[in-house]
Design a protein around this motif. Structure first.
Motif, PDB file in Angstrom:
ATOM      1  N   TYR A  21       0.834  -1.200   0.000  1.00  0.00           N
ATOM      2  CA  TYR A  21       0.000   0.000   0.000  1.00  0.00           C
ATOM      3  C   TYR A  21       0.874   1.258   0.000  1.00  0.00           C
ATOM      4  O   TYR A  21       0.648   2.188  -0.769  1.00  0.00           O
ATOM      5  CB  TYR A  21      -0.936   0.006   1.212  1.00  0.00           C
ATOM      6  CG  TYR A  21      -1.842   1.205   1.240  1.00  0.00           C
ATOM      7  CD1 TYR A  21      -3.063   1.196   0.583  1.00  0.00           C
ATOM      8  CD2 TYR A  21      -1.469   2.370   1.923  1.00  0.00           C
ATOM      9  CE1 TYR A  21      -3.897   2.310   0.603  1.00  0.00           C
ATOM     10  CE2 TYR A  21      -2.292   3.476   1.946  1.00  0.00           C
ATOM     11  CZ  TYR A  21      -3.500   3.443   1.282  1.00  0.00           C
ATOM     12  OH  TYR A  21      -4.310   4.551   1.287  1.00  0.00           O
ATOM     13  N   LEU A  22       1.875   1.264   0.863  1.00  0.00           N
ATOM     14  CA  LEU A  22       2.772   2.422   0.937  1.00  0.00           C
ATOM     15  C   LEU A  22       3.551   2.615  -0.361  1.00  0.00           C
ATOM     16  O   LEU A  22       3.770   3.751  -0.795  1.00  0.00           O
ATOM     17  CB  LEU A  22       3.719   2.272   2.122  1.00  0.00           C
ATOM     18  CG  LEU A  22       3.059   2.344   3.498  1.00  0.00           C
ATOM     19  CD1 LEU A  22       4.074   2.018   4.591  1.00  0.00           C
ATOM     20  CD2 LEU A  22       2.417   3.706   3.723  1.00  0.00           C
ATOM     21  N   ALA A  23       3.963   1.525  -0.989  1.00  0.00           N
ATOM     22  CA  ALA A  23       4.688   1.620  -2.261  1.00  0.00           C
ATOM     23  C   ALA A  23       3.795   2.220  -3.347  1.00  0.00           C
ATOM     24  O   ALA A  23       4.237   3.055  -4.141  1.00  0.00           O
ATOM     25  CB  ALA A  23       5.205   0.252  -2.677  1.00  0.00           C
ATOM     26  N   TYR A  24       2.536   1.801  -3.397  1.00  0.00           N
ATOM     27  CA  TYR A  24       1.605   2.360  -4.374  1.00  0.00           C
ATOM     28  C   TYR A  24       1.385   3.852  -4.129  1.00  0.00           C
ATOM     29  O   TYR A  24       1.389   4.647  -5.076  1.00  0.00           O
ATOM     30  CB  TYR A  24       0.250   1.654  -4.290  1.00  0.00           C
ATOM     31  CG  TYR A  24       0.096   0.437  -5.156  1.00  0.00           C
ATOM     32  CD1 TYR A  24      -0.648   0.479  -6.328  1.00  0.00           C
ATOM     33  CD2 TYR A  24       0.655  -0.779  -4.798  1.00  0.00           C
ATOM     34  CE1 TYR A  24      -0.823  -0.647  -7.113  1.00  0.00           C
ATOM     35  CE2 TYR A  24       0.491  -1.909  -5.569  1.00  0.00           C
ATOM     36  CZ  TYR A  24      -0.251  -1.840  -6.723  1.00  0.00           C
ATOM     37  OH  TYR A  24      -0.424  -2.957  -7.510  1.00  0.00           O
ATOM     38  N   PRO A  53      -3.481  -7.616  -1.194  1.00  0.00           N
ATOM     39  CA  PRO A  53      -4.645  -6.911  -0.622  1.00  0.00           C
ATOM     40  C   PRO A  53      -4.367  -5.411  -0.428  1.00  0.00           C
ATOM     41  O   PRO A  53      -5.229  -4.571  -0.694  1.00  0.00           O
ATOM     42  CB  PRO A  53      -4.884  -7.611   0.720  1.00  0.00           C
ATOM     43  CG  PRO A  53      -4.339  -8.997   0.516  1.00  0.00           C
ATOM     44  CD  PRO A  53      -3.115  -8.768  -0.340  1.00  0.00           C
ATOM     45  N   GLY A  54      -3.169  -5.081   0.002  1.00  0.00           N
ATOM     46  CA  GLY A  54      -2.793  -3.675   0.159  1.00  0.00           C
ATOM     47  C   GLY A  54      -2.695  -2.969  -1.175  1.00  0.00           C
ATOM     48  O   GLY A  54      -3.070  -1.802  -1.307  1.00  0.00           O
ATOM     49  N   GLY A  55      -2.191  -3.685  -2.183  1.00  0.00           N
ATOM     50  CA  GLY A  55      -2.129  -3.111  -3.525  1.00  0.00           C
ATOM     51  C   GLY A  55      -3.516  -2.850  -4.082  1.00  0.00           C
ATOM     52  O   GLY A  55      -3.779  -1.802  -4.677  1.00  0.00           O
ATOM     53  N   LEU A  56      -4.410  -3.789  -3.873  1.00  0.00           N
ATOM     54  CA  LEU A  56      -5.785  -3.630  -4.343  1.00  0.00           C
ATOM     55  C   LEU A  56      -6.466  -2.461  -3.631  1.00  0.00           C
ATOM     56  O   LEU A  56      -7.152  -1.647  -4.266  1.00  0.00           O
ATOM     57  CB  LEU A  56      -6.567  -4.922  -4.119  1.00  0.00           C
ATOM     58  CG  LEU A  56      -7.986  -4.958  -4.651  1.00  0.00           C
ATOM     59  CD1 LEU A  56      -8.019  -4.752  -6.159  1.00  0.00           C
ATOM     60  CD2 LEU A  56      -8.641  -6.284  -4.294  1.00  0.00           C
ATOM     61  N   LEU A  57      -6.246  -2.355  -2.339  1.00  0.00           N
ATOM     62  CA  LEU A  57      -6.813  -1.246  -1.579  1.00  0.00           C
ATOM     63  C   LEU A  57      -6.272   0.093  -2.080  1.00  0.00           C
ATOM     64  O   LEU A  57      -7.035   1.053  -2.275  1.00  0.00           O
ATOM     65  CB  LEU A  57      -6.507  -1.423  -0.085  1.00  0.00           C
ATOM     66  CG  LEU A  57      -7.135  -0.412   0.856  1.00  0.00           C
ATOM     67  CD1 LEU A  57      -8.657  -0.499   0.821  1.00  0.00           C
ATOM     68  CD2 LEU A  57      -6.625  -0.644   2.273  1.00  0.00           C
ATOM     69  N   LYS A  65      -2.872   3.017 -10.932  1.00  0.00           N
ATOM     70  CA  LYS A  65      -2.670   1.850 -11.790  1.00  0.00           C
ATOM     71  C   LYS A  65      -3.983   1.170 -12.186  1.00  0.00           C
ATOM     72  O   LYS A  65      -3.982   0.048 -12.626  1.00  0.00           O
ATOM     73  CB  LYS A  65      -1.741   0.817 -11.127  1.00  0.00           C
ATOM     74  CG  LYS A  65      -0.339   1.318 -10.856  1.00  0.00           C
ATOM     75  CD  LYS A  65       0.399   1.498 -12.140  1.00  0.00           C
ATOM     76  CE  LYS A  65       1.863   1.808 -11.905  1.00  0.00           C
ATOM     77  NZ  LYS A  65       2.562   2.089 -13.136  1.00  0.00           N
ATOM     78  N   THR A  66      -5.089   1.866 -12.036  1.00  0.00           N
ATOM     79  CA  THR A  66      -6.377   1.252 -12.357  1.00  0.00           C
ATOM     80  C   THR A  66      -6.697   1.317 -13.848  1.00  0.00           C
ATOM     81  O   THR A  66      -7.449   0.490 -14.346  1.00  0.00           O
ATOM     82  CB  THR A  66      -7.520   1.926 -11.577  1.00  0.00           C
ATOM     83  OG1 THR A  66      -7.515   3.327 -11.863  1.00  0.00           O
ATOM     84  CG2 THR A  66      -7.377   1.692 -10.092  1.00  0.00           C
TER      85      THR A  66
END
Length: 89
Positions: A21-24, A53-57, A65-66
């Motif tokens: 999540y932080l990387a995104y 899950p964090g990436g998706l969030l 990136k969507t």
């Protein structure tokens, strides 16, 4: 030993999801400000090892990136691969 696996796996997924999540979010800020970006390969690897899950969030909350279909295809391949390994273990 088997009883501790869910706790260990849960902790692993939580930690890797936070990192992902932080990387995104960091990459999103870098994209907006013209700074050096996080390679897509890094984002995908973080997802593959359990951070999906964090990436998706992050994709949903910060809208990162969507819209890039090639990334989305690779992302979902890593999710399926991660879940397949989890089911085997």
């Amino acid at each position: 030993m088997i009883a501790t696996l869910p706790a260990v796996a849960g902790g692993w997924y939580a930690c890797t999801s936070i990192a992902c999540y932080l990387a995104y979010t960091r990459d999103k800020r870098a994209a907006q400000t013209g700074r050096r970006r996080t390679p897509e390969r890094t984002l995908l690897l973080l997802g593959l090892i359990g951070g999906w899950p964090g990436g998706l969030l992050a994709q949903r909350l910060v809208r990162h990136k969507t819209g890039k279909m090639s990334f989305q295809v690779k992302f979902w391949i890593t999710v399926v691969a991660n879940l397949a390994v989890l089911l085997v273990v």
